[in-house]
Motif scaffolding. Structure first.
Motif, PDB file in Angstrom:
ATOM      1  N   PRO A 184       0.721  -1.257  -0.055  1.00 31.18           N
ATOM      2  CA  PRO A 184      -0.084  -0.155  -0.035  1.00 31.18           C
ATOM      3  C   PRO A 184       0.825   1.395  -0.268  1.00 31.18           C
ATOM      4  O   PRO A 184      -0.023   2.370  -0.294  1.00 31.18           O
ATOM      5  N   PHE A 185       2.014   1.112   0.203  1.00 37.12           N
ATOM      6  CA  PHE A 185       3.138   2.158   0.377  1.00 37.12           C
ATOM      7  C   PHE A 185       4.342   2.299  -0.537  1.00 37.12           C
ATOM      8  O   PHE A 185       4.415   3.704  -0.851  1.00 37.12           O
ATOM      9  N   SER A 186       3.587   1.882  -1.109  1.00 37.79           N
ATOM     10  CA  SER A 186       5.136   2.245  -1.894  1.00 37.79           C
ATOM     11  C   SER A 186       5.256   2.625  -3.183  1.00 37.79           C
ATOM     12  O   SER A 186       6.199   3.309  -3.970  1.00 37.79           O
ATOM     13  N   ALA A 187       3.838   3.588  -3.656  1.00 40.61           N
ATOM     14  CA  ALA A 187       4.282   4.223  -4.504  1.00 40.61           C
ATOM     15  C   ALA A 187       4.327   5.601  -4.041  1.00 40.61           C
ATOM     16  O   ALA A 187       4.407   6.499  -4.808  1.00 40.61           O
ATOM     17  N   LEU A 188       4.196   5.988  -2.721  1.00 38.69           N
ATOM     18  CA  LEU A 188       4.493   7.183  -1.918  1.00 38.69           C
ATOM     19  C   LEU A 188       5.469   7.665  -1.672  1.00 38.69           C
ATOM     20  O   LEU A 188       7.148   6.567  -1.562  1.00 38.69           O
ATOM     21  N   ASP A 189       6.432   9.098  -1.941  1.00 39.37           N
ATOM     22  CA  ASP A 189       8.032   9.662  -1.630  1.00 39.37           C
ATOM     23  C   ASP A 189       8.625   8.732  -0.377  1.00 39.37           C
ATOM     24  O   ASP A 189       7.506   8.203   1.012  1.00 39.37           O
ATOM     25  N   PRO A 190      10.104   8.866  -0.064  1.00 37.82           N
ATOM     26  CA  PRO A 190      10.692   7.647   0.927  1.00 37.82           C
ATOM     27  C   PRO A 190      10.133   8.721   2.214  1.00 37.82           C
ATOM     28  O   PRO A 190       9.316   8.144   3.533  1.00 37.82           O
ATOM     29  N   GLN A 191       9.412   9.875   2.487  1.00 33.31           N
ATOM     30  CA  GLN A 191       9.090  10.922   3.511  1.00 33.31           C
ATOM     31  C   GLN A 191       8.007  10.094   4.440  1.00 33.31           C
ATOM     32  O   GLN A 191       7.364   9.686   5.221  1.00 33.31           O
ATOM     33  N   THR A 192       7.461  10.422   3.112  1.00 42.74           N
ATOM     34  CA  THR A 192       5.542   9.882   3.426  1.00 42.74           C
ATOM     35  C   THR A 192       5.285   8.859   3.549  1.00 42.74           C
ATOM     36  O   THR A 192       4.495   8.562   4.401  1.00 42.74           O
TER      37      THR A 192
END
Length: 276
Positions: A184-192
């Motif tokens: 679920p978090f793979s498309a987010l930037d590293p900090q987000t």
């Protein structure tokens, strides 16, 4: 218990050792196989997969690319059917998608014409829950995901991380017996992504849902989970179940500790061996 394929007639309806394993389990997967027919010969994607997820456990599934992580999750969700094997949730057959399982995908899958609150209440409305109760539950999860001020906003007005928070809240609002999360978090930037990991861990601490979380990020798996299943290269099977013996209360500073780094290296080595 659900059975697939040719073994259906060979396996009895119940086994004593299966009953023992099921006693404290939310999800039980036994001897699962997935074969894709092909004119050039059948392709075995997964073989003899055995997974046991306990009540309120946070389980991550990792492995090399193409090992069948997402396929396994889709079969548990009832979105895909196994060729052979058994899948049980709380001693019930998994016959297809159901309200007992909440699903969060890599894409945000929010309804663009609905507000944040309306998206969260969608499943509750389908259940014909009284509007006042819907509002109470929506307000609870808006507070948990820290988006109270965006109650009446639409998805187009939200960042990627905010959209995924809403998707998680929508899944949890239906009180599923297990929450299934596919990268679920793979498309987010590293900090987000780091912020979402922390939020997800906090949600798990407060709500104690049973979670099966697929990821290709080893650090993410170690930070989030209480147990990690490492799959082999295709045909995917369970190489090792790794217990994550880290403190229950976690913050991002944990990632710099010797214990965390040692565990991350252990899981990484298992996957690297499979990739080679």
């Amino acid at each position: 218990m659900r059975m697939f394929g040719r073994k259906k007639q060979q396996l009895p309806e119940r086994h004593e050792h299966i009953e023992a394993n099921l006693a404290n389990s939310t999800i039980y997967v036994k001897d699962l196989q997935k074969v894709y027919p092909s004119p050039k010969g059948d392709v075995t994607a997964m073989k003899d997969v055995n997974v046991n997820v306990l009540e309120n456990e946070f389980v991550c599934i990792v492995g090399p690319s193409g090992c069948g992580k997402s396929t396994l999750l889709r079969m548990i969700a009832g979105l895909d059917e196994a060729t052979e094997g058994q899948i049980v949730i709380h001693d019930r057959d998994i016959m297809g998608p159901g309200a007992d399982r909440g699903m969060v995908f890599q894409s945000y899958t929010l309804f663009p014409w609905m507000t944040v609150a309306e998206n969260i209440k969608f499943g509750l409305k389908i259940k014909n829950m009284p509007p006042q109760e819907q509002d109470i539950i929506a307000d609870k999860y808006l507070k948990i995901i820290k988006l109270e001020k965006f109650r009446d906003s639409y998805p187009k007005e939200l960042s990627g991380g905010m959209k995924q928070r809403v998707a998680i809240a929508r899944a949890l609002a239906n009180s599923p017996e297990v929450l299934l999360m596919d990268e679920p978090f793979s498309a987010l930037d590293p900090q987000t992504r780091a912020d979402m990991q922390l939020l997800m861990r906090q949600i798990w601490q407060e709500e104690k849902p049973t979670v099966i979380f697929v990821t290709h990020d080893i650090e993410e798996a170690v930070f989030l989970s209480s147990k990690i299943y490492v799959l082999t290269s295709r045909p995917g099977t369970v190489k090792k179940a790794v217990p994550v013996l880290l403190p229950g209360e976690r913050d991002l500073s944990l990632k710099d500790t010797e214990q965390f780094i040692k565990l991350r290296k252990e899981v990484n080595l298992l996957i690297e061996h499979e990739s080679l």
